[in-house]
Design an enzyme around this catalytic site. Structure first.
Site, mmCIF file in Angstrom:
data_model
loop_
_atom_site.group_PDB
_atom_site.id
_atom_site.type_symbol
_atom_site.label_atom_id
_atom_site.label_comp_id
_atom_site.label_asym_id
_atom_site.label_seq_id
_atom_site.Cartn_x
_atom_site.Cartn_y
_atom_site.Cartn_z
ATOM 1 N N GLY A 1 0.785 -1.232 0.000
ATOM 2 C CA GLY A 1 0.000 0.000 0.000
ATOM 3 C C GLY A 1 0.812 1.274 0.000
ATOM 4 O O GLY A 1 0.317 2.315 0.425
ATOM 5 N N ASN B 1 1.553 3.099 -2.473
ATOM 6 C CA ASN B 1 0.908 4.088 -3.352
ATOM 7 C C ASN B 1 -0.361 4.653 -2.729
ATOM 8 O O ASN B 1 -0.653 5.839 -2.873
ATOM 9 C CB ASN B 1 0.646 3.492 -4.730
ATOM 10 C CG ASN B 1 1.936 3.392 -5.519
ATOM 11 O OD1 ASN B 1 2.431 4.391 -6.012
ATOM 12 N ND2 ASN B 1 2.509 2.195 -5.585
ATOM 13 N N LYS C 1 -8.260 -13.939 -10.900
ATOM 14 C CA LYS C 1 -9.214 -13.017 -11.525
ATOM 15 C C LYS C 1 -10.328 -12.698 -10.536
ATOM 16 O O LYS C 1 -10.493 -13.380 -9.514
ATOM 17 C CB LYS C 1 -9.797 -13.609 -12.807
ATOM 18 C CG LYS C 1 -10.600 -14.876 -12.597
ATOM 19 C CD LYS C 1 -11.153 -15.401 -13.914
ATOM 20 C CE LYS C 1 -11.881 -16.726 -13.716
ATOM 21 N NZ LYS C 1 -12.430 -17.257 -14.959
ATOM 22 N N MET D 1 -3.820 -6.965 -7.477
ATOM 23 C CA MET D 1 -3.214 -7.971 -8.350
ATOM 24 C C MET D 1 -4.219 -9.005 -8.862
ATOM 25 O O MET D 1 -3.966 -10.205 -8.836
ATOM 26 C CB MET D 1 -2.050 -8.642 -7.626
ATOM 27 C CG MET D 1 -0.980 -7.648 -7.171
ATOM 28 S SD MET D 1 -0.414 -6.519 -8.463
ATOM 29 C CE MET D 1 0.868 -7.539 -9.188
ATOM 30 N N ARG D 2 -5.362 -8.515 -9.332
ATOM 31 C CA ARG D 2 -6.355 -9.395 -9.927
ATOM 32 C C ARG D 2 -6.840 -8.821 -11.238
ATOM 33 O O ARG D 2 -6.939 -7.595 -11.380
ATOM 34 C CB ARG D 2 -7.575 -9.547 -9.019
ATOM 35 C CG ARG D 2 -7.354 -10.554 -7.946
ATOM 36 C CD ARG D 2 -8.525 -10.653 -7.025
ATOM 37 N NE ARG D 2 -8.156 -11.573 -5.988
ATOM 38 C CZ ARG D 2 -8.403 -12.875 -6.017
ATOM 39 N NH1 ARG D 2 -9.092 -13.403 -6.995
ATOM 40 N NH2 ARG D 2 -7.972 -13.653 -5.059
ATOM 41 N N ASN E 1 -5.711 2.385 -13.254
ATOM 42 C CA ASN E 1 -4.710 1.456 -12.718
ATOM 43 C C ASN E 1 -3.320 2.076 -12.814
ATOM 44 O O ASN E 1 -3.027 2.841 -13.733
ATOM 45 C CB ASN E 1 -4.745 0.149 -13.531
ATOM 46 C CG ASN E 1 -3.717 -0.861 -13.052
ATOM 47 O OD1 ASN E 1 -3.605 -1.130 -11.864
ATOM 48 N ND2 ASN E 1 -2.940 -1.426 -13.973
ATOM 49 N N HIS F 1 0.633 1.073 -13.239
ATOM 50 C CA HIS F 1 1.458 -0.053 -13.677
ATOM 51 C C HIS F 1 2.929 0.375 -13.704
ATOM 52 O O HIS F 1 3.249 1.465 -14.188
ATOM 53 C CB HIS F 1 1.017 -0.522 -15.065
ATOM 54 C CG HIS F 1 1.780 -1.725 -15.518
ATOM 55 N ND1 HIS F 1 1.470 -2.995 -15.084
ATOM 56 C CD2 HIS F 1 2.866 -1.847 -16.318
ATOM 57 C CE1 HIS F 1 2.334 -3.847 -15.606
ATOM 58 N NE2 HIS F 1 3.184 -3.173 -16.356
HETATM 59 C C1 GAR Z 1 3.165 -0.927 -7.624
HETATM 60 O O1 GAR Z 1 4.499 -0.925 -8.069
HETATM 61 C C2 GAR Z 1 2.211 -1.032 -8.802
HETATM 62 O O2 GAR Z 1 2.669 -0.378 -9.947
HETATM 63 C C3 GAR Z 1 2.189 -2.529 -9.004
HETATM 64 O O3 GAR Z 1 2.154 -3.061 -7.705
HETATM 65 C C4 GAR Z 1 2.887 -2.199 -6.833
HETATM 66 C C5 GAR Z 1 2.048 -1.956 -5.603
HETATM 67 O O4 GAR Z 1 2.809 -1.415 -4.578
HETATM 68 N N1 GAR Z 1 1.072 -2.926 -9.782
HETATM 69 C C6 GAR Z 1 1.104 -3.857 -10.736
HETATM 70 O O5 GAR Z 1 2.114 -4.483 -11.007
HETATM 71 C C7 GAR Z 1 -0.205 -4.102 -11.445
HETATM 72 N N2 GAR Z 1 0.014 -4.913 -12.592
HETATM 73 P P1 GAR Z 1 2.135 -0.808 -3.292
HETATM 74 O O6 GAR Z 1 1.222 -1.874 -2.693
HETATM 75 O O7 GAR Z 1 3.260 -0.482 -2.382
HETATM 76 O O8 GAR Z 1 1.355 0.419 -3.704
#
Ligand code: GAR
Length: 192
Positions: free
Chosen positions: A11, A13, A65, A92-93, A109, A111
């Site tokens: 979390g 972000n 999914k 991640m789904r 989203n 990425h």
């Molecule tokens: C982030 O780096 C995000 O870009 C990635 O998961 C991480 C989450 O980090 N998302 C993906 O790869 C989606 N395909 P966080 O839980 O510390 O925010």
């Protein structure tokens, strides 16, 4: 603009978004709910810290999914908080038509690559192993095709010859933490 954050991991972000909100840097957006498909995800601990409701929503029966009963539970939880914007921050789904249609055009989203390069899992590792000179992160609208919806904004990160996977990951994450709150703030003042 009422924002719900969906995440499966630590979390960081979501934390960046909430810190921006605390600092008055999230425009007209306000985080009203955090939802996770993992009962022990770090993202859920942000709720009490920032005074935002946070809860686990059971994603069963599928592993990777969100479809069927789990999807219906998420749709209900998102409806309940009256969200205008659904932010996937490390969720991640793979989303399916039920949820996508319920909140059409309202799901974004984050990425960790410069899409369309390196979609799917481990965007940072994929870029590092490919030996590219530049990578970064992308915020995009979510559509049925994974990591392929319209790009809203990207941030670039140069890959130095001295970078390891760890140092590169730290730089990409730092870029993510800057980018996502800025995009949400902008959407909150431009969205109709
Ligand atoms: C982030 O780096 C995000 O870009 C990635 O998961 C991480 C989450 O980090 N998302 C993906 O790869 C989606 N395909 P966080 O839980 O510390 O925010």
């Amino acid at each position: 603009m009422r924002v719900v954050i969906l995440g499966s991991g630590r979390g960081s972000n979501a934390e960046a978004i909430l810190l921006a909100q605390q600092g008055g840097r999230l425009g007209a957006a306000r985080v009203v709910q955090i939802l996770s498909d993992k009962p022990d995800a770090g993202i859920l601990a942000l709720g009490p810290r920032f005074g935002v409701p946070a809860k686990f929503v059971d994603p069963a029966p599928f592993k990777t999914k969100l479809e069927g009963e789990g999807e219906a539970r998420f749709i209900e939880a998102i409806r309940e908080c009256g969200a205008d914007l659904v932010v996937l921050a490390g969720f991640m789904r793979v989303l399916k038509p039920g949820l996508l249609n319920a909140f059409a055009g309202k799901i974004i989203n984050l990425h960790p690559s410069l899409l369309p390069a390196f979609p799917g899992l481990d965007g940072i590792g994929q870029a590092f192993r490919a030996g590219v000179k530049e990578t970064g992160c992308t915020v995009h609208y979510v559509t049925l095709e994974v990591d392929a919806g319209r790009i809203i904004e990207q941030a670039r990160v140069p890959v130095e010859t001295t970078d390891t996977l760890e140092t590169l990951a730290a730089k990409v994450h730092a870029a993510e933490h800057r980018l996502l709150p800025v995009v949400i703030a902008r959407l909150s003042t431009t969205a109709k």
